[in-house]
Write a protein that holds these residues in place. Structure first.
Motif, PDB file in Angstrom:
ATOM      1  N   VAL A   1       0.857  -1.187   0.000  1.00  0.00           N
ATOM      2  CA  VAL A   1       0.000   0.000   0.000  1.00  0.00           C
ATOM      3  C   VAL A   1       0.892   1.236   0.000  1.00  0.00           C
ATOM      4  O   VAL A   1       1.734   1.397   0.884  1.00  0.00           O
ATOM      5  N   ARG A   2       0.692   2.065  -0.994  1.00  0.00           N
ATOM      6  CA  ARG A   2       1.478   3.304  -1.105  1.00  0.00           C
ATOM      7  C   ARG A   2       0.535   4.485  -1.252  1.00  0.00           C
ATOM      8  O   ARG A   2      -0.662   4.316  -1.482  1.00  0.00           O
ATOM      9  N   VAL A   3       1.100   5.674  -1.175  1.00  0.00           N
ATOM     10  CA  VAL A   3       0.295   6.893  -1.319  1.00  0.00           C
ATOM     11  C   VAL A   3      -0.394   6.901  -2.677  1.00  0.00           C
ATOM     12  O   VAL A   3      -1.538   7.297  -2.810  1.00  0.00           O
ATOM     13  N   GLY A   4       0.294   6.428  -3.713  1.00  0.00           N
ATOM     14  CA  GLY A   4      -0.268   6.467  -5.053  1.00  0.00           C
ATOM     15  C   GLY A   4      -1.194   5.329  -5.394  1.00  0.00           C
ATOM     16  O   GLY A   4      -1.841   5.349  -6.453  1.00  0.00           O
ATOM     17  N   GLY A   5      -1.269   4.326  -4.527  1.00  0.00           N
ATOM     18  CA  GLY A   5      -2.146   3.210  -4.837  1.00  0.00           C
ATOM     19  C   GLY A   5      -1.625   1.897  -4.275  1.00  0.00           C
ATOM     20  O   GLY A   5      -0.890   1.877  -3.294  1.00  0.00           O
ATOM     21  N   PHE A   6      -2.009   0.824  -4.932  1.00  0.00           N
ATOM     22  CA  PHE A   6      -1.696  -0.522  -4.462  1.00  0.00           C
ATOM     23  C   PHE A   6      -0.905  -1.269  -5.533  1.00  0.00           C
ATOM     24  O   PHE A   6      -1.111  -1.053  -6.722  1.00  0.00           O
ATOM     25  N   SER A   7      -0.036  -2.183  -5.080  1.00  0.00           N
ATOM     26  CA  SER A   7       0.648  -3.046  -6.033  1.00  0.00           C
ATOM     27  C   SER A   7       0.916  -4.389  -5.366  1.00  0.00           C
ATOM     28  O   SER A   7       1.203  -4.451  -4.173  1.00  0.00           O
ATOM     29  N   PRO A   8       0.808  -5.478  -6.137  1.00  0.00           N
ATOM     30  CA  PRO A   8       1.089  -6.789  -5.569  1.00  0.00           C
ATOM     31  C   PRO A   8       2.569  -6.931  -5.262  1.00  0.00           C
ATOM     32  O   PRO A   8       3.411  -6.353  -5.947  1.00  0.00           O
ATOM     33  N   ARG A   9       2.861  -7.706  -4.214  1.00  0.00           N
ATOM     34  CA  ARG A   9       4.262  -7.883  -3.850  1.00  0.00           C
ATOM     35  C   ARG A   9       4.681  -9.348  -3.919  1.00  0.00           C
ATOM     36  O   ARG A   9       5.613  -9.692  -4.625  1.00  0.00           O
ATOM     37  N   ASP A  10       4.021 -10.215  -3.197  1.00  0.00           N
ATOM     38  CA  ASP A  10       4.369 -11.639  -3.167  1.00  0.00           C
ATOM     39  C   ASP A  10       3.219 -12.444  -3.752  1.00  0.00           C
ATOM     40  O   ASP A  10       2.059 -12.086  -3.577  1.00  0.00           O
TER      41      ASP A  10
END
Length: 120
Positions: free
Chosen positions: A100-109
């Motif tokens: 979870v980041r300020v700019g949005g979401f991204s998958p990690r694992d």
């Protein structure tokens, strides 16, 4: 290290239901946003549903009203209940941790994936 193990995929007729489960380990599960993605042959991997550490959920438009994501922080599992399945739901389904980041979401694992096939 992070481990995500999916289960529950299979072959089902259109209109049927399946429940996918993801068992997580190697991190503080209750603090992490989790998600289910899917990828059909020749297509990109797309978000299906996401659930925050607090239980807030988001769904792809194509599955709203049919799929439900849930989590059990005591068991370190995240499930995807899929109802009213359609042939276009056929794909490999992946469990993922989400950054979870300020700019949005991204998958990690990622988990290894589980195949869901819906016959017409």
């Amino acid at each position: 290290q992070v481990q995500l193990v999916e289960s529950g995929g299979g072959l089902v007729q259109a209109g049927g239901s399946l429940r996918l489960s993801c068992a997580a380990s190697g991190f503080i599960f209750s603090c992490i946003t989790m998600a289910w993605y899917r990828q059909a042959p020749g297509q990109q991997r797309d978000l299906v549903a996401r659930i925050s550490s607090g239980g807030s959920t988001n769904y792809a438009d194509s599955v709203k009203g049919r799929f439900t994501i849930s989590r059990d922080n005591a068991k370190n599992t995240v499930d995807l209940q899929m109802n009213s399945l359609k042939p276009e739901d056929t794909a490999t389904y992946y469990c993922a941790t989400v950054r979870v980041r300020v700019g949005g979401f991204s998958p990690r694992d990622w988990g290894q994936g589980t195949q869901v096939t819906v016959s017409a």
